[in-house]
Design an enzyme around this catalytic site. Structure first.
Site, PDB file in Angstrom:
ATOM      1  N   LYS A  26     -15.633  -5.182   4.919  1.00 25.48           N
ATOM      2  CA  LYS A  26     -14.910  -5.580   3.821  1.00 25.48           C
ATOM      3  C   LYS A  26     -14.171  -6.811   3.889  1.00 25.48           C
ATOM      4  O   LYS A  26     -13.158  -7.169   4.773  1.00 25.48           O
ATOM      5  CB  LYS A  26     -13.920  -4.369   3.528  1.00 25.48           C
ATOM      6  CG  LYS A  26     -13.121  -4.732   2.338  1.00 25.48           C
ATOM      7  CD  LYS A  26     -12.259  -3.088   1.951  1.00 25.48           C
ATOM      8  CE  LYS A  26     -11.556  -3.654   0.773  1.00 25.48           C
ATOM      9  NZ  LYS A  26     -10.669  -4.792   0.879  1.00 25.48           N
ATOM     10  N   ASP A  38       1.018  -1.228  -0.015  1.00 24.24           N
ATOM     11  CA  ASP A  38       0.069  -0.047  -0.147  1.00 24.24           C
ATOM     12  C   ASP A  38       0.858   1.357  -0.123  1.00 24.24           C
ATOM     13  O   ASP A  38       0.502   2.192  -0.762  1.00 24.24           O
ATOM     14  CB  ASP A  38      -1.222   0.024   1.303  1.00 24.24           C
ATOM     15  CG  ASP A  38      -2.154  -1.182   1.024  1.00 24.24           C
ATOM     16  OD1 ASP A  38      -2.292  -1.595  -0.100  1.00 24.24           O
ATOM     17  OD2 ASP A  38      -2.599  -1.343   2.190  1.00 24.24           O
TER      18      ASP A  38
HETATM   19  N1  LIG Z   1       0.869  -7.869  -0.406  1.00 24.48           N
HETATM   20  C1  LIG Z   1       0.861  -7.736  -1.641  1.00 24.48           C
HETATM   21  O1  LIG Z   1       1.851  -7.863  -2.537  1.00 24.48           O
HETATM   22  C2  LIG Z   1      -0.290  -7.258  -2.139  1.00 24.48           C
HETATM   23  C3  LIG Z   1      -0.327  -7.236  -3.791  1.00 24.48           C
HETATM   24  C4  LIG Z   1      -1.514  -6.904  -4.275  1.00 24.48           C
HETATM   25  C5  LIG Z   1      -2.513  -6.367  -3.640  1.00 24.48           C
HETATM   26  N2  LIG Z   1      -2.424  -6.272  -2.265  1.00 24.48           N
HETATM   27  C6  LIG Z   1      -3.772  -5.974  -1.090  1.00 24.48           C
HETATM   28  O2  LIG Z   1      -4.859  -5.768  -1.890  1.00 24.48           O
HETATM   29  C7  LIG Z   1      -5.160  -4.565  -2.010  1.00 24.48           C
HETATM   30  C8  LIG Z   1      -5.556  -4.228  -3.261  1.00 24.48           C
HETATM   31  O3  LIG Z   1      -6.544  -5.225  -3.861  1.00 24.48           O
HETATM   32  P1  LIG Z   1      -7.772  -4.979  -4.513  1.00 24.48           P
HETATM   33  O4  LIG Z   1      -7.578  -4.114  -5.756  1.00 24.48           O
HETATM   34  O5  LIG Z   1      -8.541  -6.225  -4.451  1.00 24.48           O
HETATM   35  O6  LIG Z   1      -8.285  -3.779  -3.595  1.00 24.48           O
HETATM   36  P2  LIG Z   1      -9.106  -3.737  -2.274  1.00 24.48           P
HETATM   37  O7  LIG Z   1      -9.192  -5.345  -1.749  1.00 24.48           O
HETATM   38  O8  LIG Z   1      -8.608  -2.989  -1.339  1.00 24.48           O
HETATM   39  O9  LIG Z   1     -10.728  -3.453  -2.327  1.00 24.48           O
HETATM   40  C9  LIG Z   1     -11.418  -3.956  -3.538  1.00 24.48           C
HETATM   41  C10 LIG Z   1     -12.072  -5.340  -3.247  1.00 24.48           C
HETATM   42  O10 LIG Z   1     -12.657  -5.596  -1.992  1.00 24.48           O
HETATM   43  C11 LIG Z   1     -13.522  -6.534  -2.055  1.00 24.48           C
HETATM   44  N3  LIG Z   1     -14.583  -6.482  -1.060  1.00 24.48           N
HETATM   45  C12 LIG Z   1     -14.718  -7.038   0.270  1.00 24.48           C
HETATM   46  N4  LIG Z   1     -16.017  -6.745   0.613  1.00 24.48           N
HETATM   47  C13 LIG Z   1     -16.625  -5.973  -0.178  1.00 24.48           C
HETATM   48  C14 LIG Z   1     -17.930  -5.618  -0.151  1.00 24.48           C
HETATM   49  N5  LIG Z   1     -18.635  -5.503   0.800  1.00 24.48           N
HETATM   50  N6  LIG Z   1     -18.205  -4.790  -1.173  1.00 24.48           N
HETATM   51  C15 LIG Z   1     -17.489  -4.469  -2.222  1.00 24.48           C
HETATM   52  N7  LIG Z   1     -16.249  -4.959  -2.401  1.00 24.48           N
HETATM   53  C16 LIG Z   1     -15.763  -5.667  -1.158  1.00 24.48           C
HETATM   54  C17 LIG Z   1     -13.750  -7.184  -3.253  1.00 24.48           C
HETATM   55  O11 LIG Z   1     -13.008  -8.127  -3.540  1.00 24.48           O
HETATM   56  C18 LIG Z   1     -13.117  -5.719  -4.239  1.00 24.48           C
HETATM   57  O12 LIG Z   1     -12.497  -6.517  -5.415  1.00 24.48           O
HETATM   58  C19 LIG Z   1      -4.045  -3.584  -1.418  1.00 24.48           C
HETATM   59  O13 LIG Z   1      -4.480  -2.685  -0.853  1.00 24.48           O
HETATM   60  C20 LIG Z   1      -3.281  -4.497  -0.562  1.00 24.48           C
HETATM   61  O14 LIG Z   1      -3.760  -4.386   0.640  1.00 24.48           O
HETATM   62  C21 LIG Z   1      -1.361  -6.938  -1.470  1.00 24.48           C
END
Ligand SMILES: NC(=O)c1ccc[n+]([C@@H]2O[C@H](COP(=O)([O-])OP(=O)(O)OC[C@H]3O[C@@H](n4cnc5c(N)ncnc54)[C@H](O)[C@@H]3O)[C@@H](O)[C@H]2O)c1
Ligand SMILES: [Zn+2]
Length: 680
Positions: free
Chosen positions: A118, A35
Site C-alpha cells: 500500500k 484513525d
Molecule cells: N493525519 C490526518 O489528518 C489525516 C487526515 C485524513 C486522512 N489521513 C490518513 O489517510 C487515511 C485515509 O485516507 P484514504 O481515504 O486515502 O484511505 P487509505 O489511504 O487508508 O486507503 C485508500 C487509498 O490507498 C491507496 N493505495 C495505495 N496503494 C494501493 C494499492 N496497491 N491498491 C489500491 N489502493 C492503494 C489509494 O490511494 C487509495 O485511495 C487515514 O487512515 C489516515 O491514515 C490522515
C-alpha cells in the site's frame, strides 16, 4: 457528553482534518489520532445507527476538489479502503465477503487474493480514449476529481498511447508518490527557500502534483505505480492478477512486490515479509492491500459506504526505533512559545535518518519522565518530525540523569517565561527585545503566504539578522545598500543577489491582507488577515483604527463584533498596537513599500438583496463569522426558512431547515459552495 454530541464533535473534527490533509496537503494531526477518531465515530454509529446521516463523514471519501482546478467526474467512483490491523480482523473480512457471496467456510477459505504494497502517495485516475492519454485526475471526493492532466504529463512513466488490445475507453488507477530520497531533498530545498516543509512523502507528492503551474510539478521527481482499472468499455480480463500483468505490458510501472496468494493462510507470511522489507524500500508504504483476485466476484461484492467489499488494507503500525536522547533544546518561536526539541543519537527509522524529535511541551516531558541520557523509543507516523513515546523501561540499577527542569526564562534573551493558567505553552515575555522572536518574525514575513520573497529563505534571513543587515522588516527593502557586504559572503554571487533583489522589488507592491498576515501577530492567521483587509480596505484605515482601539474606546468595543473575529483576536491586535515600537516598525515598513493594494475579492454588496439562512454545523467558521461575512457582502441573514429566502447554506447535520428548503425548492449550498460564493 451524549453520544449525539460526541458524534457531532467528531464529525466536525474529521471534516476539518480531511480538508487540511486532502485539500491543503498539510495535516493538522498525525494519522494515529485521525484513525482513532474515525474508529470512535464508527463505533458510535454502530451503537446508535440513528446518528448516521447521508452526509456523514463515515461515508465520505477524501475532500471536495479544489475549485482552482477543472473538475472531472470519474466514470467509476474512486473509493477508500477499510482497514484491518491483525489476522483476526482479516479473517473477519474474509468471512464477511464469503457470507455475502453465499460461500461455505471452506469455500471462503480457498479464495485467492492479490497482495500489493500500500503505497503512501495519492491516487489518480488516467483516462485513455482510443488508446491515447486524454485526462488525468486526482481522487477528489471519490466522485469528482481535480483535472491535473498537464501535471501528470510531466511524469515520464505514464505512457501516451496504449497498444491495440486496450479498450476504446479506459480508466487506469494508480498511486503517484515521491521516493524517500526525493522527499528529503525537496524539504531541504523548501527549507533553504524559507518555504513550507511537507509533513511526509505523501503530502509532498500531493502538494507537488496539485500545482497550478505544471512547470513546478516538472521539477519534482514524482513516480507512479498502476494498480487497478476503473471504467473499461470492453472486458480486459477475469482476474486482478491479469490486470496487473496487462498494465505492465501496456507500459505502466507495476509494483514488483505484488503477489498472488491462493489461500488466506499464506497471508501472515506475506505481511511479515513485507513488514521486514518496508524500511529497505525507497518509498513509504503504510500497509498492504489485499484484493480478491476474481473480477466477477469483485463485481458481485460491490462496495458499501466509502469502501469496496472485495478489498482491504492491512495497515502497518507506525515505524519505531530506540535510540539515546542526547539533549533537549528549547526553541523560541515567533510568538515567544518555548518548544522542547529532542536531539538524538541519529537513527534510521523506516529508511529515514532521524536526529531530532518533538517533545511537545513541558507537561509531556514530565508525564513521560524523559531524561537526558535515556534510551528512548520514537515513532515516525506520517509526520516529518517523529515523536518520542517515552523512555525504554530502565532497569532499576541503571543510573539515570536528573528529571528535566523546564526553564522559566527564555534561553535566548533571558526574559521571564510565563505560562498562563490553563495553557500548555510557556512563553518568553521579552517581546521585541527577544532576538529569537525577532528573527522568527522576519522568517514569517518573507514566507509564502505573506510577502513570499523568493530567493530570500530562512537561512539567509538568519544569516543577515546575525550580521545586523536586517533587524526589522523594512530593512529587507534596503538590502541593496548591503550589496558589497553580501557579495563577499559565501554562497552569494551577482546572479543570486540580483534574483533576490528582483523578488524584493516586486513585493514593494503588496496586498493588504498579506502585509497584515506577515506581521505575525498572534492569532492573526491568513483568514483573519483577509477579514481585516476586507473590512478596513486601506492600510491607513486599518492602522489608524487599530491605534485608536485602546481599552474602553468605541473602536475597541466594536472591533470584535464588526468582524465576527472574536474578542481574543481583538485583544491581540490591541496589544500589538499598544506597543509604540511595533507601530514604528510598521510605519518604517510602510515607508519602504510603494503600494498596498486592497483585497481583490468580492465587492461589497455582491449579495445585496439576498436573504440567507445558515443551518447545521459549519466546520471552517463559526455561525457569527458566517453571518458577519454575509452581511458585509450585502446579504440579510435570517433564522427561519421561508419562500422569501434566497439561499440556504447547509452545514454538517443540517436538519429540518434543509428539508424545508428542499420542499420549497430553494437554492442551497454546502459550506465549500458558500466559501466560494463569499470568495474566501
Ligand atoms: N493525519 C490526518 O489528518 C489525516 C487526515 C485524513 C486522512 N489521513 C490518513 O489517510 C487515511 C485515509 O485516507 P484514504 O481515504 O486515502 O484511505 P487509505 O489511504 O487508508 O486507503 C485508500 C487509498 O490507498 C491507496 N493505495 C495505495 N496503494 C494501493 C494499492 N496497491 N491498491 C489500491 N489502493 C492503494 C489509494 O490511494 C487509495 O485511495 C487515514 O487512515 C489516515 O491514515 C490522515
Ligand atoms: Zn526571549
Amino acid at each position: 457528553m451524549t453520544n449525539a454530541h460526541r458524534h457531532a464533535e467528531l464529525e466536525a473534527l474529521i471534516a476539518q482534518w480531511d480538508t487540511a490533509y486532502h485539500h491543503d496537503d498539510a495535516p493538522l494531526v498525525n494519522d494515529a489520532e485521525y484513525d482513532a477518531a474515525r474508529r470512535e465515530l464508527q463505533a458510535l454509529e454502530e451503537q446508535e445507527p440513528s446518528l448516521k446521516n447521508e452526509n456523514s463523514v463515515s461515508t465520505r471519501v477524501g475532500a471536495a476538489p479544489d475549485s482552482a482546478f477543472g473538475k472531472y467526474r470519474h466514470l467509476v467512483p474512486m473509493l477508500s479502503l477499510d482497514n484491518v490491523f491483525n489476522e483476526e480482523e482479516f479473517s473477519a473480512f474474509v468471512t464477511r465477503a464469503g457470507r455475502f457471496l453465499g460461500l461455505s467456510e471452506t469455500e471462503a477459505n480457498s479464495l485467492s487474493f492479490m497482495a500489493e504494497p500500500k503505497i503512501d502517495g495519492l491516487s489518480i485516475s488516467l483516462t485513455y480514449e482510443n488508446r491515447r492519454f486524454l485526462r488525468g485526475t486526482t481522487r477528489g471526493d471519490g466522485l469528482e476529481g481535480e483535472d491535473v492532466t498537464a501535471n501528470l504529463r510531466t511524469i515520464s512513466a505514464i505512457p501516451d498511447t496504449l497498444p491495440d488490445d486496450a479498450p476504446d475507453l479506459l480508466e487506469i488507477r494508480g498511486e503517484v508518490f515521491l521516493s524517500k530520497d526525493a522527499f528529503l531533498a525537496l524539504n531541504e530545498q523548501q527549507e533553504a527557500r524559507g518555504a513550507r516543509l511537507f509533513a511526509n512523502p505523501r503530502n509532498a507528492a500531493a502538494g507537488s502534483l496539485r500545482q497550478l503551474d505544471p512547470n513546478i510539478t516538472r521539477t519534482r521527481p514524482l513516480s507512479l505505480f498502476a494498480y487497478a482499472l476503473g471504467h473499461r468499455s470492453a472486458a480486459v480480463s477475469n482476474t486482478h492478477e491479469d490486470y496487473l500483468k496487462t498494465l505492465e505490458r501496456w507500459g505502466f510501472p507495476v509494483n514488483p512486490l505484488s503477489k498472488r496468494l491462493d489461500h488466506p493462510s499464506e497471508i501472515p507470511t506475506y505481511v511479515q515479509h513485507l513488514a521486514e522489507e518496508r524500511a529497505l524500500l525507497g518509498y513509504d508504504i503504510d500497509g498492504i492491500v489485499f484484493k480478491l483476485n476474481d473480477v466477477a466476484l469483485q463485481e458481485r461484492l460491490g462496495f458499501i459506504g466509502r469502501a469496496p467489499r472485495w478489498a482491504i488494507a492491512w495497515k502497518f503500525p507506525a515505524e519505531q526505533a530506540i535510540t539515546i536522547l542526547r539533549s533537549i533544546e528549547i526553541q523560541v518561536g515567533r510568538t515567544g512559545a518555548l518548544t522542547p526539541v529532542a536531539h538524538l543519537e541519529p537513527i534510521n527509522v523506516g529508511g529515514v535518518l532521524v536526529s531530532k524529535a518533538t517533545l511537545h511541551n513541558e507537561d509531556e516531558i514530565a508525564r513521560k519522565d524523559v531524561r537526558i541520557g535515556d534510551k528512548v523509543r520514537l515513532q515516525r507516523a506520517g509526520d516529518v518530525i517523529p515523536q518520542i513515546l517515552g523512555p525504554v523501561d530502565p532497569s532499576p540499577d541503571t543510573e539515570r540523569g536528573p528529571a528535566f527542569i523546564f526553564p522559566d526564562h527564555c534561553p535566548v534573551c533571558g526574559s521571564h517565561a510565563e505560562r498562563p493558567t490553563g495553557e500548555a505553552v510557556r512563553r518568553c515575555t521579552g517581546g521585541l527585545t527577544c532576538e529569537a522572536q525577532a528573527v522568527e518574525r522576519l522568517i514569517h514575513m518573507v514566507s509564502r503566504n505573506a510577502f513570499d520573497i523568493d530567493g530570500l529563505g530562512e537561512r539567509s534571513i538568519r544569516d543577515f539578522h546575525r550580521r545586523g543587515f536586517i533587524t526589522r522588516p523594512g530593512d529587507i527593502f534596503r538590502l541593496e545598500e548591503r550589496k558589497d557586504e553580501i557579495l563577499a559572503l559565501d554562497g552569494w554571487g551577482p546572479q543570486s543577489f540580483d534574483n533576490m533583489q528582483r523578488a524584493i522589488e516586486e513585493r514593494r507592491t503588496i496586498a493588504l491582507s498579506r502585509l497584515i498576515f506577515g506581521l505575525g501577530i498572534r492569532r492573526i492567521g491568513e483568514r483573519n488577515a483577509q477579514m481585516l483587509a476586507r473590512h478596513f480596505k486601506t492600510f491607513e484605515q486599518w492602522r489608524d483604527t487599530m491605534i485608536a482601539a485602546r481599552p474602553d474606546t468605541e473602536e475597541r468595543a466594536t472591533l470584535g463584533a464588526i468582524m465576527g473575529i472574536g474578542d481574543a483576536i481583538a485583544e491581540e491586535l490591541v496589544a500589538f498596537f499598544g506597543e509604540p515600537h511595533n507601530v514604528e516598525t510598521l510605519d518604517d515598513l510602510r515607508s519602504a513599500l510603494h503600494e498596498i493594494t486592497p483585497e481583490a475579492a468580492p465587492t461589497e454588496g455582491h449579495l445585496s438583496g439576498k436573504t440567507i439562512v445558515f443551518t447545521g454545523t459549519l466546520t471552517t467558521m463559526t455561525r457569527p463569522e458566517a453571518k458577519a461575512i454575509a452581511e458585509r457582502l450585502g446579504a440579510q441573514v435570517t433564522d427561519s426558512v421561508s419562500k422569501k429566502t434566497s439561499l440556504v447554506v447547509l452545514g454538517e447535520k443540517a436538519g429540518s431547515k434543509a428539508k424545508k428548503a428542499a420542499d420549497l425548492g430553494l437554492e442551497t449550498l454546502d459550506e465549500q459552495g458558500w466559501r466560494d460564493l463569499a470568495g474566501i
